[in-house]
Design an enzyme around this catalytic site. Sequence first.
Site, PDB file in Angstrom:
ATOM      1  N   GLY A 240     -66.395  25.727   0.556  1.00 45.45           N
ATOM      2  CA  GLY A 240     -66.075  26.996  -0.088  1.00 45.45           C
ATOM      3  C   GLY A 240     -67.241  27.841  -0.526  1.00 45.45           C
ATOM      4  O   GLY A 240     -67.040  28.991  -0.935  1.00 45.45           O
ATOM      5  N   GLU A 274     -67.808  19.537   1.746  1.00 38.34           N
ATOM      6  CA  GLU A 274     -67.262  19.944   3.054  1.00 38.34           C
ATOM      7  C   GLU A 274     -67.633  21.393   3.371  1.00 38.34           C
ATOM      8  O   GLU A 274     -66.758  22.244   3.523  1.00 38.34           O
ATOM      9  CB  GLU A 274     -65.731  19.820   3.037  1.00 38.34           C
ATOM     10  CG  GLU A 274     -65.194  18.439   2.732  1.00 38.34           C
ATOM     11  CD  GLU A 274     -63.674  18.440   2.514  1.00 38.34           C
ATOM     12  OE1 GLU A 274     -63.059  19.529   2.424  1.00 38.34           O
ATOM     13  OE2 GLU A 274     -63.114  17.352   2.410  1.00 38.34           O
ATOM     14  N   PRO A 275     -68.925  21.700   3.471  1.00 39.80           N
ATOM     15  CA  PRO A 275     -69.300  23.084   3.745  1.00 39.80           C
ATOM     16  C   PRO A 275     -69.008  23.464   5.187  1.00 39.80           C
ATOM     17  O   PRO A 275     -69.240  22.668   6.098  1.00 39.80           O
ATOM     18  CB  PRO A 275     -70.821  23.071   3.506  1.00 39.80           C
ATOM     19  CG  PRO A 275     -71.235  21.673   3.866  1.00 39.80           C
ATOM     20  CD  PRO A 275     -70.097  20.789   3.444  1.00 39.80           C
ATOM     21  N   GLY A 276     -68.503  24.643   5.390  1.00 36.45           N
ATOM     22  CA  GLY A 276     -68.296  25.147   6.754  1.00 36.45           C
ATOM     23  C   GLY A 276     -69.062  26.449   6.903  1.00 36.45           C
ATOM     24  O   GLY A 276     -70.117  26.520   7.539  1.00 36.45           O
ATOM     25  N   CYS A 343     -54.331  46.459  22.388  1.00 37.54           N
ATOM     26  CA  CYS A 343     -53.282  47.430  22.088  1.00 37.54           C
ATOM     27  C   CYS A 343     -52.658  47.178  20.716  1.00 37.54           C
ATOM     28  O   CYS A 343     -51.486  46.793  20.608  1.00 37.54           O
ATOM     29  CB  CYS A 343     -52.210  47.376  23.165  1.00 37.54           C
ATOM     30  SG  CYS A 343     -52.917  47.604  24.783  1.00 37.54           S
ATOM     31  N   GLU A 344     -53.437  47.317  19.698  1.00 42.76           N
ATOM     32  CA  GLU A 344     -52.999  47.169  18.310  1.00 42.76           C
ATOM     33  C   GLU A 344     -53.879  48.090  17.477  1.00 42.76           C
ATOM     34  O   GLU A 344     -55.109  48.071  17.647  1.00 42.76           O
ATOM     35  CB  GLU A 344     -53.267  45.736  17.777  1.00 42.76           C
ATOM     36  CG  GLU A 344     -52.602  44.620  18.509  1.00 42.76           C
ATOM     37  CD  GLU A 344     -51.238  44.244  17.935  1.00 42.76           C
ATOM     38  OE1 GLU A 344     -50.849  44.783  16.874  1.00 42.76           O
ATOM     39  OE2 GLU A 344     -50.576  43.423  18.574  1.00 42.76           O
TER      40      GLU A 344
END
Length: 419
Positions: A240, A274-276, A343-344
């Site tokens: 986090g 748990e670093p991402g 196409c959005e």
Amino acid sequence: MSEAFPRRDGRLHAENVPIEQIVEAAGTPVFIYSASELDARYDALDAAFSAVPHTLCYAIKANMNLAVVNRLVTRGCGIDVTSGGELFRAQLAGGDPSQFVYSGVGKTDAEIDHALDAGIRMFNIESREELRVIDARAAERGVVAPVSFRVNPDVDPQTHPYISTGLSNSKFGIPIAEAVDAYAEAKALEHVHVVGVSCHIGSQIVNLDPIVDALQRVRSLVTELRDAGHSIELLDVGGGLGIVYDREQPPSAAEYGAAVISSVGDLGCHLIAEPGRWIAGNSGIFVTRVLYGKDNGDKHFTVVDGAMTDLIRPTLYQAYQRIEPVGPPRENTRVVDVVGPVCESADFLAQQRELPILERDDLIAVHSAGAYGFVMSSNYNGRCRAAEVLVEGDQFEIVRARDRFEDLIRGESIPEGLG
Ligand code: LLP
């Protein structure tokens, strides 16, 4: 950190390689990762925890390219997985399963079996029903599963609601108030062995207060559990830690480590983090090429060949990601929406952004794209997913080929026996 994407002689580089040179080999759109930055970030966070026994379990969801994961596990990094597919990748990348933890609210029977067979270090259990299923699967295999409960401390991480996980109304973890009962239930089961407690309250957290607040609650729980006769050896503090996308001022790795250690370092637990994003986010950029400029009424659009299908964070979280031209700086600017071909109307990389005037064939770099970039990409609109490149010093390699049309239809067939 060192400058992973410096500007030299006016041109943007990845380490020592001009971006144009990479684009010539790999095409656009392309994700480019700096190996030295990945190393430096892992080392900095590892050093921040050096005062206590610890393992960093990289949250592989952030960037699961085999080359990236291999780079980290080679330095001794463990892995936090969240699915069978991630476990498969973590193993294939050379990770040691005895250094893996498994988080996630919806582990299937097959995934549990896979993790039991691999011999992971700890299941972070998210419900009492899951506890019973893990016990039953382990019994069938004649093994004992090492477990913790992921507790939900009901703390607001002060981040985007979609990436807040530690509030009582979120689907994650078990309420901390129910933990003592849940651990008692686990203790009575034969095929699980309680080894720890885990907690992850959210992502892109730029203020230490909620982390410290959550850890204080976890700390009381650990004491209570030990009094009840559980041996809590592992304390998993989750991931986090936020990064700079714009003008955020997140704590440094050292400040984060110091805050964690001062909250729970004296409990005598082996700490897991748990670093991402912190490892991968600013180790990568996304490079896309300008196709067209167009004015609709008062608005100016820069249409590029990258899209929400490559980098969905701006669309999904209204995330700001810094953009700059790869080529030499220019003086004149204008306010534009940078949009993709999908196409959005939600297909944008930036809205109302003041950028140097861009022309057809210009390359632009979208920063902080190393985490939750390629991994969240899709083939919507029949788009081929981008190539990925790893750079080290003055060398680079394509570590994931761009999708070919054949990849878009893999596994599909027109039925012969129906209709
Ligand atoms: N551990 C657990 C149990 C998690 O659920 C997560 C992220 C992490 C660790 C790693 O968090 P990090 O250190 O990367 O903040 N797609 C979103 C982020 C989703 C995060 C999900 N869980 C985004 O692009 O902002």
